[in-house]
Design an enzyme around this catalytic site. Structure first.
Site, PDB file in Angstrom:
ATOM      1  N   ASP A 103      73.299  48.084  69.808  1.00 23.45           N
ATOM      2  CA  ASP A 103      72.035  48.811  69.632  1.00 23.45           C
ATOM      3  C   ASP A 103      70.994  48.580  70.720  1.00 23.45           C
ATOM      4  O   ASP A 103      70.001  49.300  70.805  1.00 23.45           O
ATOM      5  CB  ASP A 103      71.425  48.505  68.264  1.00 23.45           C
ATOM      6  CG  ASP A 103      71.267  47.008  67.984  1.00 23.45           C
ATOM      7  OD1 ASP A 103      70.929  46.253  68.919  1.00 23.45           O
ATOM      8  OD2 ASP A 103      71.482  46.596  66.827  1.00 23.45           O
ATOM      9  N   HIS A 120      80.671  43.892  72.585  1.00 18.49           N
ATOM     10  CA  HIS A 120      81.317  45.107  72.081  1.00 18.49           C
ATOM     11  C   HIS A 120      80.745  46.364  72.717  1.00 18.49           C
ATOM     12  O   HIS A 120      80.942  47.464  72.197  1.00 18.49           O
ATOM     13  CB  HIS A 120      81.204  45.159  70.557  1.00 18.49           C
ATOM     14  CG  HIS A 120      81.967  44.065  69.870  1.00 18.49           C
ATOM     15  ND1 HIS A 120      81.773  43.709  68.550  1.00 18.49           N
ATOM     16  CD2 HIS A 120      82.935  43.215  70.337  1.00 18.49           C
ATOM     17  CE1 HIS A 120      82.580  42.714  68.232  1.00 18.49           C
ATOM     18  NE2 HIS A 120      83.294  42.399  69.300  1.00 18.49           N
TER      19      HIS A 120
END
Length: 251
Positions: A103, A120
């Site tokens: 995010d 990730h």
């Protein structure tokens, strides 16, 4: 907070934090495996997040892009836990964040990008699976195409996130392992610690002499390896942990 933990924190010089989805729930981003998590509520949705399915099934790709077009992270703001970790850097503490999240909230909280390793990947950039083309994801979403193709070669576009069945970037993982091994305090915050190889950084850090502190609502597979396990609210306890470290760092 445990006095022994505070003593350890005050003596720390190098802090590493492995962060998972739980650190961002207070910012309005659902986690994955909690009671109201994405995979808990819609187990079948995980199918669209496997690399094999994404590359071979146009319907799964459309579902994937629909998910990210309306993702809460586009509207989310960093919360007190993100800001507290970024504040350590401002206090002169050697801090590195190894995040499983995509995010970008650690950077938005003020932590320099070079001090955040996105294990990730990131949802903020998109790349072609056929050629070197790389684009801001906002530009891709703005086209409104439900299954966007590369504007250069026509190949399949994919967010810069690691899907199930896809290997982590070897250079990023190697750097993360070096940071974990060199840390004095290793905080695992808001992670179920069920996804490897990221979770194994806890074992590496503890085996190298770091104090392992797990902050998570639910039990994890690594609780028995931890020096301290905190079930407290992340947005409340992480600023307390960081404040104890910063006080020592400012002396």
């Amino acid at each position: 907070m445990d006095g022994k933990l505070i003593d350890r924190l005050r003596g720390a010089r190098r802090i590493a934090a492995l962060t998972g989805a739980g650190i961002s729930t207070a910012s309005g981003i659902p986690d994955y495996r909690g009671p109201e998590g994405v995979w808990t509520r819609t187990p079948g949705a995980a199918n669209a997040f496997t690399r094999k399915t994404f590359m071979t099934d146009p319907a799964a790709r459309r579902e994937f892009w629909r998910t990210y077009a309306g993702h809460a992270a586009w509207r989310a703001e960093p919360n007190a836990a993100h800001r507290a970790l970024a504040g350590l850097d401002g206090a002169g503490v050697a801090v590195r964040v190894l995040t499983q999240n995509v995010d970008g909230l650690h950077q938005r909280a003020g932590l320099a990008a070079r001090k955040v390793l996105e294990l990730h990947g990131t949802m903020h950039t998109t790349r072609c699976t056929r050629c070197p083309e790389r684009l801001p994801t906002t530009e891709v979403l703005a086209t409104g195409d439900p299954d966007p193709a590369c504007p250069r070669c026509g190949g399949i576009l994919k967010l810069d996130v690691v899907l199930f069945g896809q290997m982590l970037d070897g250079e990023v993982l190697g750097h993360a392992r070096n940071i974990a091994a060199a840390s004095g305090i290793f905080l695992a915050i808001g992670s179920s610690l069920q996804v490897e190889p990221a979770a194994s950084l806890c074992t590496l850090a503890a085996g190298s002499g770091a104090t392992l502190v797990i902050v998570n609502r639910d039990p994890t597979p690594y609780d028995d390896d931890a020096d301290f396990v905190l079930r407290d609210d992340i947005e409340a306890v992480v600023p307390e942990l960081c404040a104890a470290v910063a006080q020592a760092g400012s002396r």
